[in-house]
Motif scaffolding. Structure first.
Motif, short mmCIF file in Angstrom:
data_model
loop_
_atom_site.label_atom_id
_atom_site.label_comp_id
_atom_site.label_asym_id
_atom_site.label_seq_id
_atom_site.Cartn_x
_atom_site.Cartn_y
_atom_site.Cartn_z
N ILE A 196 0.81 -1.22 0.00
CA ILE A 196 0.00 0.00 0.00
C ILE A 196 0.85 1.27 0.00
CG2 ILE A 196 -0.33 0.07 2.51
CD1 ILE A 196 -3.24 1.04 1.82
N ASP A 197 1.99 1.25 0.68
CA ASP A 197 2.84 2.44 0.72
C ASP A 197 3.40 2.77 -0.66
OD1 ASP A 197 2.45 2.80 3.48
OD2 ASP A 197 4.12 1.46 3.96
N ILE A 198 3.87 1.76 -1.37
CA ILE A 198 4.39 2.00 -2.72
C ILE A 198 3.26 2.40 -3.65
CG2 ILE A 198 5.45 0.90 -4.73
CD1 ILE A 198 7.17 -0.71 -2.74
N ARG A 199 2.13 1.72 -3.54
CA ARG A 199 0.97 2.04 -4.38
C ARG A 199 0.55 3.49 -4.17
NH1 ARG A 199 -2.18 -2.03 -2.84
NH2 ARG A 199 -3.58 -0.84 -1.50
N ASN A 200 0.49 3.93 -2.92
CA ASN A 200 0.09 5.31 -2.63
C ASN A 200 1.13 6.31 -3.10
OD1 ASN A 200 -2.32 4.49 -1.51
ND2 ASN A 200 -1.59 4.59 0.59
N LEU A 201 2.41 6.02 -2.91
CA LEU A 201 3.48 6.93 -3.36
C LEU A 201 3.45 7.09 -4.87
CD1 LEU A 201 6.10 8.61 -2.91
CD2 LEU A 201 7.35 6.45 -3.18
N VAL A 202 3.41 5.98 -5.58
CA VAL A 202 3.39 6.02 -7.05
C VAL A 202 2.16 6.76 -7.54
CG1 VAL A 202 3.24 4.59 -9.13
CG2 VAL A 202 4.85 3.98 -7.31
N SER A 203 1.01 6.44 -6.96
CA SER A 203 -0.24 7.11 -7.36
C SER A 203 -0.15 8.61 -7.13
CB SER A 203 -1.43 6.53 -6.58
OG SER A 203 -1.60 5.18 -6.87
N TYR A 204 0.36 9.00 -5.98
CA TYR A 204 0.48 10.41 -5.64
C TYR A 204 1.39 11.14 -6.63
CZ TYR A 204 1.79 14.63 -3.10
OH TYR A 204 2.03 15.93 -2.75
N LYS A 205 2.56 10.57 -6.90
CA LYS A 205 3.52 11.22 -7.81
C LYS A 205 2.96 11.33 -9.22
CE LYS A 205 6.83 12.39 -5.18
NZ LYS A 205 7.11 13.82 -5.00
N LEU A 206 2.28 10.30 -9.68
CA LEU A 206 1.73 10.36 -11.03
C LEU A 206 0.54 11.32 -11.12
CD1 LEU A 206 2.01 6.62 -12.09
CD2 LEU A 206 3.48 8.54 -12.75
N THR A 207 -0.24 11.40 -10.06
CA THR A 207 -1.33 12.37 -10.02
C THR A 207 -0.77 13.78 -10.03
OG1 THR A 207 -2.76 10.82 -8.85
CG2 THR A 207 -3.37 13.13 -8.72
N GLN A 208 0.29 13.99 -9.25
CA GLN A 208 0.97 15.29 -9.24
C GLN A 208 1.47 15.67 -10.63
OE1 GLN A 208 4.22 15.22 -6.38
NE2 GLN A 208 3.28 16.95 -5.34
N VAL A 255 -5.00 8.30 -12.28
CA VAL A 255 -4.46 7.04 -11.78
C VAL A 255 -5.57 6.15 -11.22
CG1 VAL A 255 -2.91 5.97 -10.08
CG2 VAL A 255 -2.24 8.10 -11.23
N THR A 256 -5.51 4.88 -11.60
CA THR A 256 -6.33 3.84 -10.99
C THR A 256 -5.36 2.93 -10.25
OG1 THR A 256 -7.94 3.90 -12.78
CG2 THR A 256 -7.91 1.92 -11.41
N ALA A 257 -5.56 2.74 -8.96
CA ALA A 257 -4.65 1.92 -8.16
C ALA A 257 -5.37 0.68 -7.65
CB ALA A 257 -4.12 2.73 -6.98
N VAL A 258 -4.73 -0.47 -7.83
CA VAL A 258 -5.28 -1.74 -7.37
C VAL A 258 -4.21 -2.53 -6.63
CG1 VAL A 258 -7.01 -1.86 -9.22
CG2 VAL A 258 -4.77 -2.92 -9.55
N GLU A 259 -4.67 -3.52 -5.85
CA GLU A 259 -3.75 -4.22 -4.95
C GLU A 259 -3.26 -5.58 -5.43
OE1 GLU A 259 -7.84 -5.42 -4.34
OE2 GLU A 259 -6.94 -3.45 -4.30
N ASN A 260 -3.73 -6.06 -6.58
CA ASN A 260 -3.25 -7.36 -7.05
C ASN A 260 -3.44 -7.53 -8.56
OD1 ASN A 260 -5.93 -8.55 -7.61
ND2 ASN A 260 -6.18 -8.50 -5.38
N GLY A 261 -2.89 -8.61 -9.07
CA GLY A 261 -2.91 -8.84 -10.51
C GLY A 261 -4.29 -9.06 -11.09
N LEU A 262 -5.13 -9.80 -10.40
CA LEU A 262 -6.49 -10.02 -10.90
C LEU A 262 -7.26 -8.72 -10.99
CD1 LEU A 262 -7.42 -13.37 -9.08
CD2 LEU A 262 -6.90 -13.03 -11.52
N ALA A 263 -7.12 -7.88 -9.98
CA ALA A 263 -7.79 -6.57 -10.01
C ALA A 263 -7.23 -5.71 -11.14
CB ALA A 263 -7.62 -5.87 -8.66
N ALA A 264 -5.93 -5.86 -11.42
CA ALA A 264 -5.32 -5.10 -12.51
C ALA A 264 -5.92 -5.50 -13.86
CB ALA A 264 -3.80 -5.32 -12.52
N LEU A 265 -6.03 -6.79 -14.10
CA LEU A 265 -6.63 -7.25 -15.36
C LEU A 265 -8.06 -6.77 -15.50
CD1 LEU A 265 -5.47 -10.92 -16.00
CD2 LEU A 265 -5.03 -8.89 -17.39
N LYS A 266 -8.82 -6.91 -14.43
CA LYS A 266 -10.22 -6.46 -14.45
C LYS A 266 -10.31 -4.97 -14.74
CE LYS A 266 -14.44 -6.44 -11.79
NZ LYS A 266 -15.01 -6.11 -10.55
#
Length: 124
Positions: free
Chosen positions: A11-23, A28-39
């Motif tokens: 979650i920390d990396i996901r939030n950091l990456v999302s924040y920087k890309l939003t900036q 940004v769409t952020a998900v926590e696993n591969g299945l959610a990514a494909l969906k």
């Protein structure tokens, strides 16, 4: 503004990456696993996918392979994020179809630069 998918189980990396890309002006769409990514990609096409290699259930490598195998998502650029830095790991990432490969820990500035570079190649 590009639409970017971020898939990372940390979650920390996901939030950091999302924040920087939003900036940087991206949606940004952020998900926590591969299945959610494909969906997510199948329901809402994206301009770029950032995938953690080691996620529970379905790895970023598996997601990348699935994206490449589907005509609807074949052209989506993929940047893999991982702590694995051995030459064989990098080769495996590119063999799966990745456009770029970043080793953790990475600089948020470098991440943004690489995202911009991949997106710039798309618009040519």
């Amino acid at each position: 503004m590009a639409s970017v998918l971020v898939a990372d189980d940390d979650i920390d990396i996901r939030n950091l990456v999302s924040y920087k890309l939003t900036q940087a002006g991206h949606e940004v769409t952020a998900v926590e696993n591969g299945l959610a990514a494909l969906k997510a990609v199948r329901e809402h096409p994206v301009d770029l996918a950032l995938l953690d290699v080691r996620m529970p259930g379905m790895s970023g490598l598996d997601v990348c392979r699935e994206l490449r195998a589907d005509a609807a998502t074949r052209a989506v650029p993929v940047i893999l994020l991982t702590a694995r830095s051995q030459e064989i790991d990098v080769e495996t990432g590119f063999a799966a179809g990745a456009d770029d490969y970043m080793v953790k820990p990475f600089s948020p500035r470098e991440l943004t630069s690489r995202v911009e570079a991949v997106l710039a190649r798309l618009s040519r």
